[in-house]
Design a protein around this motif. Sequence first.
Motif, short mmCIF file in Angstrom:
data_model
loop_
_atom_site.label_atom_id
_atom_site.label_comp_id
_atom_site.label_asym_id
_atom_site.label_seq_id
_atom_site.Cartn_x
_atom_site.Cartn_y
_atom_site.Cartn_z
N GLY A 38 0.81 -1.21 0.00
CA GLY A 38 0.00 0.00 0.00
C GLY A 38 0.85 1.26 0.00
O GLY A 38 0.56 2.21 -0.73
N LEU A 39 1.91 1.27 0.80
CA LEU A 39 2.82 2.42 0.83
C LEU A 39 3.64 2.50 -0.45
O LEU A 39 3.94 3.60 -0.93
CB LEU A 39 3.72 2.34 2.05
N MET A 40 4.02 1.34 -0.98
CA MET A 40 4.74 1.36 -2.26
C MET A 40 3.89 1.98 -3.37
O MET A 40 4.40 2.69 -4.24
CB MET A 40 5.15 -0.06 -2.66
N PHE A 58 -1.57 -9.42 -9.60
CA PHE A 58 -1.35 -10.85 -9.82
C PHE A 58 -2.05 -11.67 -8.73
O PHE A 58 -2.77 -12.63 -9.03
CB PHE A 58 0.14 -11.17 -9.82
N PHE A 59 -1.86 -11.29 -7.48
CA PHE A 59 -2.44 -12.08 -6.39
C PHE A 59 -3.93 -11.82 -6.23
O PHE A 59 -4.64 -12.68 -5.70
CB PHE A 59 -1.69 -11.81 -5.09
N LEU A 94 -0.15 -13.13 1.16
CA LEU A 94 -0.03 -12.54 -0.17
C LEU A 94 -1.40 -12.27 -0.79
O LEU A 94 -1.63 -11.21 -1.38
CB LEU A 94 0.78 -13.46 -1.08
N ASN A 95 -2.32 -13.23 -0.66
CA ASN A 95 -3.63 -13.05 -1.29
C ASN A 95 -4.43 -11.94 -0.63
O ASN A 95 -4.87 -10.99 -1.30
CB ASN A 95 -4.41 -14.36 -1.24
N PHE A 96 -4.62 -12.03 0.67
CA PHE A 96 -5.42 -11.02 1.36
C PHE A 96 -4.65 -9.72 1.54
O PHE A 96 -5.26 -8.65 1.63
CB PHE A 96 -5.92 -11.57 2.69
N GLY A 97 -3.33 -9.81 1.59
CA GLY A 97 -2.54 -8.59 1.64
C GLY A 97 -2.64 -7.78 0.37
O GLY A 97 -2.57 -6.55 0.40
N ALA A 98 -2.83 -8.45 -0.76
CA ALA A 98 -3.01 -7.74 -2.03
C ALA A 98 -4.29 -6.90 -1.98
O ALA A 98 -4.31 -5.75 -2.42
CB ALA A 98 -3.07 -8.73 -3.19
N GLU A 102 -4.85 -2.15 -1.17
CA GLU A 102 -5.75 -1.13 -1.72
C GLU A 102 -6.48 -0.40 -0.61
O GLU A 102 -6.80 0.79 -0.74
CB GLU A 102 -6.75 -1.79 -2.68
N VAL A 103 -6.76 -1.09 0.49
CA VAL A 103 -7.37 -0.45 1.65
C VAL A 103 -6.41 0.61 2.21
O VAL A 103 -6.81 1.75 2.51
CB VAL A 103 -7.71 -1.49 2.73
#
Length: 232
Positions: A38-40, A58-59, A94-98, A102-103
């Motif tokens: 998110g910061l990136m 992707f994820f 990775l999945n839920f972090g993707a 956005e949050v």
Amino acid sequence: MFAELADAAPLFLHGAGVTVLYTVLGALAALVVSFVFGLMALSRWMLVRGVSRTIVEFFRGTSLVIQLLWIFFVLPQLGLRFEPMAAATIAFGLNFGAYGSEVVRGAIASVPKTQWEASVALSLGRFRRMRRVIMPQALPEMIPPFGNLWIQILKSSSLLYLIGITELTFEVKQLQFDVGSMAAFSIALVVYFLLAQVLVAMIRWVEARAAARVGRGPKAVVIEQPQAVTPA
């Protein structure tokens, strides 16, 4: 049937405990990934934003089941072997972090522009600006959608039996022939529901505390300004 249910109670409890454990691990991993990407995504450098966007899409665009199986079964063929606990944590992270990234990006971007300008006027560095001014205001906006993601992690833990983890769904499937499908799966429904309600209550508590810290919640302290006295 009641005797069989009583005998199966320790297995239900064990499965529920494993489900809670992997929910916590997955939520923590997703939280870290969310803030990193998110910061990136808010970086001033296009390359950093591009890397973040590519990984996130992707994820978000591939199946969690396939990601889980790929990490556990395919990566060992490439020389990277993970234990079931590590594979599950990585896949959930990775999945839920993707989605969580956005949050984070949206919540930070929603902070009024005047707050950014004021922090710059105070000569705060980028790190202090984010930590002291922007992030405290963005956190209350993040908590409700993060709560939804954590509940999704709880429900998605039922997929972990695919890699041999004996969580609640695995134990239920093992016990359905002893206590009957109706009893086994009905108890599983109730257990998942109760775990979700505990999680909802915790999320609401954290949300209220975070909102109160920035003066948005009912616990916020309101300082009344003294009334101007008009001379007689």
